[in-house]
Design an enzyme around this catalytic site. Structure first.
Site, PDB file in Angstrom:
ATOM      1  N   GLU A 266      38.115  50.615  34.679  1.00 22.04           N
ATOM      2  CA  GLU A 266      38.234  50.245  36.082  1.00 22.04           C
ATOM      3  C   GLU A 266      38.371  48.731  36.202  1.00 22.04           C
ATOM      4  O   GLU A 266      37.840  47.975  35.382  1.00 22.04           O
ATOM      5  CB  GLU A 266      37.017  50.711  36.891  1.00 22.04           C
ATOM      6  N   CYS A 267      39.062  48.288  37.272  1.00 24.79           N
ATOM      7  CA  CYS A 267      39.309  46.861  37.454  1.00 24.79           C
ATOM      8  C   CYS A 267      38.143  46.127  38.079  1.00 24.79           C
ATOM      9  O   CYS A 267      38.108  44.908  38.094  1.00 24.79           O
ATOM     10  CB  CYS A 267      40.544  46.673  38.335  1.00 24.79           C
ATOM     11  N   GLY A 268      37.192  46.849  38.633  1.00 21.88           N
ATOM     12  CA  GLY A 268      36.049  46.193  39.248  1.00 21.88           C
ATOM     13  C   GLY A 268      35.846  46.576  40.692  1.00 21.88           C
ATOM     14  O   GLY A 268      34.714  46.658  41.165  1.00 21.88           O
TER      15      GLY A 268
END
Length: 297
Positions: A266-268
């Site tokens: 996940e990118c955050g």
């Protein structure tokens, strides 16, 4: 999920006040309206009901139920299908769902070209673009944070390029609920997502196509002539920043081309906010220690 009931939205001030019937009509004073919460059991009930609906029905429920609703998108296939479905609904103009696009300054040129095509194809949709704070270009980003920050400090990169802009957007636009493009078939942490979730800060996240496969999304896009990212025709299935996205091989998971060779999936933006709160706290402590050392020297 927060330990107490999660706020769906704040529609007033004092709880427990209303008319003699025990209900509050729309004509009542705003100060008399209570806050409305999702309890865990209510959330579980809603997910059971929404689970059996088609995406268009879920979107109709969202539009009629959730105030301050926006769609966050990087213009991936699922987000584009959602956008097209919304454009075909009979929604009064004031109720159109605005888009929020997080421009990390490191998107592929094909992605930015798609944004321009989307504006022309869906002229009634408002698009809000948020970039990393106080910078406008990738060069300025590198000057502020150093070269290849995604390699030297990926947590700081996620925070600066994605999480902080997201939190700023939610605050400035008064966002209470968002539509996302996450699906279970994407694998990783997304494999068990519910249709509707509430994050630590009370933000409602709805995944209207959670049940769909990549093939179903592809078929919808083709059947409805939805503009799509040219990279999808070159072996990409999930497109993020140019430095962390690759085409995938036959048989690989849909998001296998994202952060290939790394543990992250996940990118955050969809990670728990507490994760970044802890990171920022450790960063402040580190900076304070360095300052103390410089003073003592």
């Amino acid at each position: 999920m927060p330990s107490r009931s999660s706020p769906l939205y704040d529609i007033g001030g004092v709880s427990g006040q209303g008319g003699e019937s025990g209900y509050v009509s729309d004509s009542g004073s705003e100060a008399s309206l209570p806050e409305l919460y999702f309890t865990k059991s209510h959330l579980h009930f809603l997910n059971r009901q929404l689970q059996n609906l088609e995406p268009q029905e879920i979107l109709q429920w969202c539009i009629t139920t959730l105030p301050s609703l926006f769609q966050t998108t990087a213009f991936g296939p699922t987000g584009l299908a959602t956008l097209d479905m919304l454009s075909k609904m009979k929604i009064p103009r004031p109720q159109m769902v605005d888009l929020i696009f997080f421009d990390t300054l490191h998107h592929f040129p094909e992605t930015l070209n798609l944004v321009d095509r989307i504006r022309k194809h869906y002229p009634l949709v408002n698009l809000h673009t948020y970039k990393p704070k106080d910078v406008e270009t990738a060069t300025e980003f590198s000057e502020k944070y150093g070269e290849r920050l995604w390699e030297t400090n990926d947590e700081l990169y996620d925070w600066a390029a994605k999480v902080e802009p997201a939190q700023r957007a939610y605050r400035e636009l008064h966002v209470r609920a968002v539509l996302t493009g996450r699906r279970r078939s994407q694998g990783g942490k997304r494999g068990e997502i519910a249709v509707i979730e509430v994050d630590e800060a009370g933000l409602v996240k709805v995944n209207p196509l959670a049940n769909w496969t990549f093939k179903q999304v592809q078929e919808y896009i083709k059947a409805n002539d939805v503009p799509h990212n040219e990279l999808l025709d070159r072996g990409y299935k999930s497109v993020g920043d140019w430095h962390s996205t690759q085409p995938i091989q036959e048989g690989e998971d849909e998001r296998a081309g994202r952060w290939k060779g790394q543990q992250k999936t996940e990118c955050g933006i969809h990670n728990p906010r507490s994760k970044f709160a802890q990171y920022l706290q450790s960063l402040k402590q580190k900076e304070a220690l360095q300052s103390d050392l410089q003073i003592s020297a």
